[in-house]
Scaffold this active site. Structure first.
Site, mmCIF file in Angstrom:
data_model
loop_
_atom_site.group_PDB
_atom_site.id
_atom_site.type_symbol
_atom_site.label_atom_id
_atom_site.label_comp_id
_atom_site.label_asym_id
_atom_site.label_seq_id
_atom_site.Cartn_x
_atom_site.Cartn_y
_atom_site.Cartn_z
ATOM 1 N N HIS B 112 62.962 65.073 3.188
ATOM 2 C CA HIS B 112 64.246 64.186 3.191
ATOM 3 C C HIS B 112 65.222 64.779 2.004
ATOM 4 O O HIS B 112 64.516 65.077 0.861
ATOM 5 C CB HIS B 112 63.690 62.720 3.146
ATOM 6 C CG HIS B 112 64.833 61.828 3.394
ATOM 7 N ND1 HIS B 112 65.651 61.175 2.352
ATOM 8 C CD2 HIS B 112 65.072 61.044 4.329
ATOM 9 C CE1 HIS B 112 66.136 60.454 2.875
ATOM 10 N NE2 HIS B 112 65.893 60.028 4.183
ATOM 11 N N ASP B 189 55.992 62.285 -1.243
ATOM 12 C CA ASP B 189 56.898 61.510 -0.723
ATOM 13 C C ASP B 189 56.197 60.680 0.275
ATOM 14 O O ASP B 189 55.967 61.113 1.611
ATOM 15 C CB ASP B 189 58.144 62.036 -0.218
ATOM 16 C CG ASP B 189 59.127 61.433 0.812
ATOM 17 O OD1 ASP B 189 58.616 60.046 0.964
ATOM 18 O OD2 ASP B 189 60.000 61.669 1.132
ATOM 19 N N GLN B 192 57.006 57.959 5.174
ATOM 20 C CA GLN B 192 56.653 57.940 6.321
ATOM 21 C C GLN B 192 55.263 58.050 6.492
ATOM 22 O O GLN B 192 54.525 57.896 7.575
ATOM 23 C CB GLN B 192 57.150 59.222 7.244
ATOM 24 C CG GLN B 192 58.732 59.403 7.242
ATOM 25 C CD GLN B 192 59.360 58.303 7.801
ATOM 26 O OE1 GLN B 192 58.652 57.349 8.551
ATOM 27 N NE2 GLN B 192 60.620 58.118 7.555
ATOM 28 N N LYS B 215 59.816 50.373 5.719
ATOM 29 C CA LYS B 215 59.293 50.883 6.985
ATOM 30 C C LYS B 215 57.850 50.642 7.206
ATOM 31 O O LYS B 215 57.006 51.212 8.092
ATOM 32 C CB LYS B 215 59.276 52.589 6.405
ATOM 33 C CG LYS B 215 60.850 53.219 6.343
ATOM 34 C CD LYS B 215 60.533 54.612 6.133
ATOM 35 C CE LYS B 215 61.842 55.261 5.162
ATOM 36 N NZ LYS B 215 62.916 55.320 6.072
ATOM 37 N N CYS B 353 68.791 63.576 7.832
ATOM 38 C CA CYS B 353 68.671 63.767 6.222
ATOM 39 C C CYS B 353 67.965 64.975 5.924
ATOM 40 O O CYS B 353 67.564 65.133 4.732
ATOM 41 C CB CYS B 353 68.159 62.622 5.467
ATOM 42 S SG CYS B 353 69.219 61.023 5.568
HETATM 43 C C1 LIG Z 1 60.568 61.038 4.454
HETATM 44 C C2 LIG Z 1 61.524 60.414 3.905
HETATM 45 N N1 LIG Z 1 61.546 60.342 2.463
HETATM 46 C C3 LIG Z 1 62.496 59.173 1.690
HETATM 47 C C4 LIG Z 1 63.267 58.410 2.592
HETATM 48 C C5 LIG Z 1 64.119 57.484 1.902
HETATM 49 O O1 LIG Z 1 63.666 56.396 1.789
HETATM 50 P P1 LIG Z 1 64.517 54.877 1.233
HETATM 51 O O2 LIG Z 1 65.713 55.113 1.891
HETATM 52 O O3 LIG Z 1 63.719 53.742 1.533
HETATM 53 O O4 LIG Z 1 64.631 55.234 -0.166
HETATM 54 C C6 LIG Z 1 62.899 58.481 3.943
HETATM 55 C C7 LIG Z 1 63.578 57.412 4.884
HETATM 56 O O5 LIG Z 1 64.592 57.620 5.845
HETATM 57 C C8 LIG Z 1 62.108 59.319 4.494
HETATM 58 O O6 LIG Z 1 61.821 59.198 5.862
#
Ligand SMILES: Cc1ncc(COP(=O)(O)O)c(C=O)c1O
Lengths: 141, 398
Positions: B112, B189, B192, B215, B353
């Site tokens: 991401h 990270d 998910q 999430k 993203c």
């Molecule tokens: C794999 C991953 N990392 C990071 C994020 C970013 O999360 P947040 O927008 O809650 O900071 C997301 C959210 O879509 C994600 O799916």
């Protein structure tokens, strides 16, 4: 304009869009136009000759509404002066905002006269027009 | 299962965008309302009963997080605004002071943006290098490929536990061991991963973990930064101010509070933190194993039904999570999403993203269905029925 006609205009311009190709010709001004909230992303190439819009082509990926609206725009605005084009564009914006606009002027652009009811697709329909408007305003500077 | 806990599910709506954010159960919403209605004081800052209660609830949530991810110490749990902020704090506050020009960080093309751009920032600022672990034919990360990507300069491996694009689960424990055998830091990270499978930071031996509340049935605007205590001690606070200092007589004599408070400057998202605690209680009650199992069954059911449809191209047949990414032949992903929206079905279209689609899969965007435990087989039947009729999609997408 009835629903069937609108559908037909949109589908025809989506499936067989006018001038969908990139050009390497340096006499064209290239402008990118995209929607921050989604993935529509088009490059529009415009050839001005003095005050006249001589040619427009485009390339990129976008939804059916954006692609078809680009084709409709090209169809209506090649051969127009910059001022005429801006007038068309502004009337198109009025229509997509649900405001009063010059229906006659927009011709098949009226196919998008329901779009103001679908907030999320308004930006799709106006996408090419925002690109062209930017190019015209830049060329007038 | 547990559909009755979610107010939105009483409506005529099918929610398949759980990777973007999950729905919130009534218990979480009520817990937050309870804070705002009945003890809306600041934390840490008062000598009266209401404030004491805030403190208890706030620190109670920290305790819940600690147990949920099996951290060794309470101080290792820092509340942030979400995964993105956690990752930025880790990258800038810790690695920004440690890495030097030429040092290498390993990520992948399916990360991401939140696990890419902070590293890019260090590339520009410090001259570090970002390298990509090659993905296999299924777009998976294998231990072998990580090994091949290692160099004597590799200092950090930073990976999503589960990706948000194709939902592949990485062999984090094995990679973490490999990293530590080579004196490399392991950052995960967990955006998910933490909502969908049991995560044990000690068992996985993670140095840092980031995840978001929203999430995992919790509120937006709150998340967690986990770090091993001895490392967190060296994470420089980016936010300085109230709540995190002990005294500040002049610039030479600023004394900061111990962890984790040092990293939580200013008034925090108190309702959010308390809500996240409640979300964890909620997930615990159902059981993370059961949640994972249910998603697995639902996904299998969906894949089995999409497979025979000729005009549908599934990007990820295999996946360990509830994510199914696909395209409809010659129809732009966004048009598919608009079509489904007409029937109150929420799916996401786009590149989600990440760069992987363009660089590895060769498509610019996909339709993404992401399932959670409260989705049902009937909802999937509805979706499949709408997707099975190609002419109808084309007719109704505008
Ligand atoms: C794999 C991953 N990392 C990071 C994020 C970013 O999360 P947040 O927008 O809650 O900071 C997301 C959210 O879509 C994600 O799916």
């Amino acid at each position: 304009m009835d629903q069937e006609t609108k559908r037909a205009i949109i589908m025809e311009n989506y499936q067989n869009p006018l001038n969908r190709y990139r050009t390497e010709d340096k006499s064209y001004l290239k402008i990118n136009t995209n929607n921050a909230s989604c993935i529509d992303n088009l490059d529009i190439y415009i050839k001005f000759e003095g005050d006249l819009i001589k040619d427009i082509t485009f390339d990129g990926e976008a939804c059916a509404i954006s692609i078809s609206a680009t084709s409709v725009m090209i169809n209506n605005l090649i051969g127009k002066t910059k001022e005429e084009a801006l007038d068309y564009i502004h009337n198109f914006y009025h229509m997509t905002n649900g405001d009063i606009y010059n229906e006659e002027l927009l011709k098949d652009g009226n196919a998008y006269n329901d779009i103001y009811k679908q907030g999320n697709r308004k930006t799709c329909a106006t996408l090419p027009f925002r690109g062209l408007e930017k190019a015209i305003l830049e060329s007038l500077k | 299962m547990n559909r009755e806990d979610f107010p939105l599910l009483k409506e005529d709506i099918i929610y398949f965008d759980n990777s973007a954010t999950s729905l919130k159960p009534t218990s979480v919403i009520e817990k937050m309302n309870d804070y705002y209605n009945n003890y809306p004081a600041n934390a840490h800052r008062g000598d009266y009963d209401l404030s004491f209660k805030v403190n208890q609830e706030y620190e109670g949530a920290r305790e819940l997080v600690k147990e949920f991810i099996n951290a060794e110490y309470l101080e290792e749990v820092v509340f942030t605004s979400g995964t993105t902020e956690s990752l930025n704090m880790i990258v800038n506050g810790f690695f920004g002071n440690l890495l030097e020009a030429g040092d290498e960080v390993l990520i992948t093309t399916s990360e991401h943006a939140s696990n890419v751009l902070p590293w890019f920032h260090l590339v520009n600022k410090l001259g570090i290098k970002v390298n990509y672990i090659p993905l296999d034919d299924n777009y998976y990360v294998t231990l072998d490929n990580v090994k091949k990507a290692l160099t004597p300069k590799t200092k950090v491996i930073s990976l999503a536990g589960i990706t948000n694009v194709i939902g592949d689960k990485r062999p984090i424990k094995e990679i973490s061991k490999l990293a530590h055998d080579n004196n490399i830091f392991m950052v995960v990270d967990g955006a998910q991963m933490v909502p969908h499978i049991k995560v044990d930071v000690q068992d996985l031996d993670l140095d840092f973990l980031a995840f978001s509340g929203h999430k995992m049935c919790g509120p937006t605007g709150v998340g967690v930064l986990y770090g091993k205590k001895e490392l967190l001690e060296h994470l420089e606070p980016i936010n300085l101010g109230g709540g995190m200092n002990e005294s500040f007589d002049n610039p030479d004599e600023v004394y900061l509070k111990p962890l984790p408070t040092r990293l939580e400057a200013g008034t925090q998202n108190i309702a959010g933190v308390i809500g996240l605690g409640e979300a964890i209680k909620y997930l615990n009650k159902i059981g993370m194993d059961k949640i994972g199992e249910q998603e697995h069954q639902l996904r299998k059911y969906l894949i089995d039904r999409l497979l025979p449809i000729k005009h549908i191209d599934i990007i990820n047949f295999e996946s360990d999570s509830g994510i199914v990414a696909f395209n409809v032949n010659k129809v732009f992903s966004q048009d598919v999403a608009y079509y489904l929206n007409k029937y109150n079905i929420c799916v996401r279209a786009g590149n989600h993203c990440a760069k992987i689609l363009k660089s590895s899969v060769g498509v610019n965007s996909t339709v993404r269905v992401s399932l959670y435990f409260y989705n049902t087989y009937e909802e999937i039947d509805n979706l499949v029925e709408l997707l099975s009729d190609y002419n109808r999609i084309v007719k109704e997408m505008i």
